[in-house]
Design an enzyme around this catalytic site. Structure first.
Site, short mmCIF file in Angstrom:
data_model
loop_
_atom_site.label_atom_id
_atom_site.label_comp_id
_atom_site.label_asym_id
_atom_site.label_seq_id
_atom_site.Cartn_x
_atom_site.Cartn_y
_atom_site.Cartn_z
N LYS A 1 -6.75 2.06 -3.63
CA LYS A 1 -6.52 1.34 -2.36
C LYS A 1 -6.68 2.28 -1.16
O LYS A 1 -7.27 1.91 -0.14
CB LYS A 1 -5.11 0.73 -2.38
CG LYS A 1 -4.66 0.09 -1.09
CD LYS A 1 -5.47 -1.14 -0.72
CE LYS A 1 -5.00 -1.75 0.59
NZ LYS A 1 -5.87 -2.83 1.05
N THR B 1 0.89 -1.17 0.00
CA THR B 1 0.00 0.00 0.00
C THR B 1 0.92 1.21 0.00
O THR B 1 1.45 1.60 1.03
CB THR B 1 -0.93 -0.01 1.23
OG1 THR B 1 -1.66 -1.24 1.22
CG2 THR B 1 -1.89 1.16 1.18
#
Ligand code: NAD
Length: 302
Positions: free
Chosen positions: A178, A103
């Protein structure tokens, strides 16, 4: 099963997510070359069928498609820089594709993708959802940012790791998707906690209230999956740390500030997730935030 004869994969970062990905790559015939700074993580990967490499750069030397599963963008930058110094990403060297499942940050992904593209290599931001069990089962949701041609070359490895693969747009688009998703996850943890606490304080058990929420309109993945799996049984072992949740909220807010988006609720969510307000340490599993039996916030009399 994908056609894998001609592709050797690599994986760097063998933590909660990376170890499962190493198992999945190995099971699918990609003979992963693996590296982690932690000896313990590396030996777990060897047990899972991966070949331990002495450094991150050596993974780039051994593989054509390299999967990264690292804590944050600065780790990703460091690993790419190491591979560049070793000459594995030089112009004219065998083309390599990096699949960055960390991420990470859109701006950093864009910069890395354009640098690698200029030397004939590919970088696809490919953050994931589905947790350690999804990584081990090869059933992750993957959101991709990058050039069509690079995504196509990465596809056999992506198809082994993921079940839902969504090419969101150009470089960085996967990171953006995300972060907005995880902004919702962080918020849903707190809204669901508050709903269940209120139900219990008013004489309806958390289990009974959750049964209704999941049959009605207040539901989310948090209420449908996370509460029944990790909170109500009180195992609190989802494999996702509070520190990583905080990172995601911080990055989403930084993105909002850079784009001039007012996010009053997200600001409060970030504050409630802080160590000072929640009492949770970075290493705590993020599911602890949802414990309806804990007096988590000041003023809570339960
Ligand atoms: P983790 O902390 O469990 O694992 C990270 C691993 O990277 C560690 O083993 C660490 O030793 C290794 N590492 C750090 N720097 C390194 C370097 N320079 N070279 C090699 N190895 C290095 O983290 P995780 O939970 O596996 O998450 C990895 C990434 O995936 C994070 O970006 C996280 O936000 C994301 N993610 C996690 C989950 C989850 O449920 N855990 C779900 C989706 C996405």
């Amino acid at each position: 099963m994908p056609q894998t004869e001609q592709i050797r994969a690599g994986i760097i970062g063998l933590g909660a997510m990376g170890i499962g990905m190493a198992q999945t790559l190995s099971r699918n015939g990609f003979e992963p070359a693996a590296f982690d700074l932690s000896e313990t993580a590396l030996s777990r990967a060897t047990d899972a069928g991966a070949a331990a490499m002495p450094s991150a750069a050596d993974v780039f030397g051994a593989a054509q498609v390299i999967v990264l599963s690292l804590p944050a963008a600065h780790h990703v930058k460091a690993v790419i820089a190491e591979a560049e110094s070793a000459g594995h990403l030089a112009q004219g060297s065998a083309p390599r594709i990096v699949i960055d499942t960390s991420t990470s940050e859109a701006e950093i992904s864009r910069a890395l993708a354009s640098r690698l593209a200029a030397a004939g290599h590919g970088f696809v931001d490919a953050p994931v959802s589905g947790g350690p069990s999804g990584a081990a089962a090869g059933t992750l949701a993957m959101m991709l940012g990058g050039e069509e041609a690079h995504v196509a070359r990465a596809m056999p490895v992506l198809e082994a790791l993921g079940q839902k693969i969504i090419h969101v747009g150009p470089s960085g688009a996967g990171n953006v998707a995300k972060l907005v998703n995880n902004m919702l996850v962080a918020s849903h943890m707190i809204t669901t906690l508050e709903a269940l606490k209120l139900a219990e304080a008013s004489g309806v058990s958390a289990e009974a209230a959750l049964g209704v929420i999941n049959a009605a309109t207040g539901r989310s993945a948090i209420s449908e999956i996370h509460y029944p799996t990790w909170v109500l049984p009180r195992s609190f072992d989802s494999g996702f740390s509070t520190g990583l949740m905080r990172k995601d909220v911080r990055l989403a807010l930084e993105m909002a500030a850079a784009k001039g988006c007012a996010m009053p609720l997200a600001d409060l969510v970030a504050e409630l997730w802080s160590e000072g307000r929640s009492g949770l340490a970075d290493d705590d599993d993020f599911m602890l935030m949802g414990d309806p039996g804990a007096a988590r916030f000041e003023g809570d009399e339960r």
